[in-house]
Design an enzyme around this catalytic site. Structure first.
Site, PDB file in Angstrom:
ATOM      1  CG  HIS A  17      -1.951  -1.005   1.338  1.00 56.29           C
ATOM      2  ND1 HIS A  17      -2.157  -1.766   2.466  1.00 56.29           N
ATOM      3  CD2 HIS A  17      -2.883  -1.420   0.438  1.00 56.29           C
ATOM      4  CE1 HIS A  17      -3.174  -2.593   2.264  1.00 56.29           C
ATOM      5  NE2 HIS A  17      -3.628  -2.406   1.036  1.00 56.29           N
ATOM      6  CE  LYS A  41     -12.724  -6.853   3.685  1.00 56.08           C
ATOM      7  NZ  LYS A  41     -12.078  -6.299   2.492  1.00 56.08           N
ATOM      8  CB  SER A 131      -4.347  -6.454   4.815  1.00 57.37           C
ATOM      9  OG  SER A 131      -3.988  -5.224   4.273  1.00 57.37           O
TER      10      SER A 131
HETATM   11  O1  PNS Z   1      -8.978  -2.960   0.259  1.00 51.20           O
HETATM   12  P1  PNS Z   1     -10.237  -3.505  -0.344  1.00 51.20           P
HETATM   13  O2  PNS Z   1     -11.073  -4.193   0.716  1.00 51.20           O
HETATM   14  O3  PNS Z   1      -9.981  -4.365  -1.541  1.00 51.20           O
HETATM   15  O4  PNS Z   1     -11.071  -2.216  -0.871  1.00 51.20           O
HETATM   16  C1  PNS Z   1     -12.353  -2.395  -1.450  1.00 51.20           C
HETATM   17  C2  PNS Z   1     -13.062  -1.039  -1.647  1.00 51.20           C
HETATM   18  C3  PNS Z   1     -13.067  -0.221  -0.371  1.00 51.20           C
HETATM   19  C4  PNS Z   1     -12.365  -0.247  -2.730  1.00 51.20           C
HETATM   20  C5  PNS Z   1     -14.514  -1.365  -2.119  1.00 51.20           C
HETATM   21  O5  PNS Z   1     -15.076  -2.328  -1.275  1.00 51.20           O
HETATM   22  C6  PNS Z   1     -15.425  -0.147  -2.113  1.00 51.20           C
HETATM   23  O6  PNS Z   1     -15.256   0.761  -2.894  1.00 51.20           O
HETATM   24  N1  PNS Z   1     -16.430  -0.154  -1.189  1.00 51.20           N
HETATM   25  C7  PNS Z   1     -17.362   0.949  -1.024  1.00 51.20           C
HETATM   26  C8  PNS Z   1     -18.760   0.588  -1.577  1.00 51.20           C
HETATM   27  C9  PNS Z   1     -18.755   0.766  -3.076  1.00 51.20           C
HETATM   28  O7  PNS Z   1     -18.683   1.857  -3.588  1.00 51.20           O
HETATM   29  N2  PNS Z   1     -18.792  -0.381  -3.804  1.00 51.20           N
HETATM   30  C10 PNS Z   1     -18.651  -0.353  -5.245  1.00 51.20           C
HETATM   31  C11 PNS Z   1     -19.951  -0.506  -5.930  1.00 51.20           C
HETATM   32  S1  PNS Z   1     -19.785  -1.905  -6.978  1.00 51.20           S
END
Ligand code: PNS
Length: 166
Positions: A17, A41, A131
């Site tokens: 990251h 989550k 992670s």
């Molecule tokens: O580090 P991660 O867990 O892979 O990150 C995932 C993240 C935060 C980018 C994703 O889950 C996200 O954008 N969540 C917010 C809800 C959203 O906007 N979802 C996308 C619609 S399909």
């Protein structure tokens, strides 16, 4: 002013990251790291802890003039709009990331066409790193110093001491 969002769970932040943060911050005037407050989550670290860790890492790396950290909930595109970001930054480690990342980027682009997603390929040395691997190693008391920024290593071990898994 060019603003980018680097969203994620950061549970906890890894050296992979950090590498993306350093590289992406050179492309923008401001990079906002969006830490997902996702109650559905289950995360090891609370959102406050995850934000605190990233703040510590940003300071240690003298990135605090161009990088800031914010917790967010709800849709990423809504958070990006509030932050006035013109693009979203994501890292791609391997082909296995591609399907999910493409789906996320395409969906976000359909919802808000003004916001594009930019992918950074992860440096080879971090292409295996996640992670969840860090959490697994730390839960068994293994050495995580090659995987997370030095300034958070002890805090990760402390968490497992606190919850009694080491
Ligand atoms: O580090 P991660 O867990 O892979 O990150 C995932 C993240 C935060 C980018 C994703 O889950 C996200 O954008 N969540 C917010 C809800 C959203 O906007 N979802 C996308 C619609 S399909």
């Amino acid at each position: 002013m060019k603003i980018g969002i680097y969203p994620g769970s950061f549970d906890p932040i890894t050296l992979g990251h950090l590498d993306i943060i350093i590289r992406a911050s050179k492309l923008v005037d401001r990079l906002v790291i969006g830490v997902l407050t996702n109650i559905s989550k289950k995360t090891l670290f609370s959102v406050d802890e995850r934000v605190q860790f990233i703040n510590r890492v940003i300071k240690e790396n003298n990135l605090d003039s161009r990088v800031k950290v914010e917790a967010f909930d709800g849709l990423l595109v809504d958070f990006a709009k509030v932050q006035k970001a013109s693009f979203i930054v994501r890292g791609l480690r391997a082909i296995t990331d591609f399907d999910y990342e493409l789906q996320l980027a395409q969906t976000n682009h359909v919802m808000v066409p003004e916001i594009d997603t930019i992918f950074f390929t992860t440096r080879l040395e971090y292409s295996y790193l996640s992670s969840s691997t860090v959490r697994e190693i730390a839960s068994f008391g293994g050495d995580i110093t090659q995987f997370v920024p030095e300034c958070i290593v002890q805090s990760v071990y402390d968490k497992y001491n606190e919850i009694g898994s080491v």
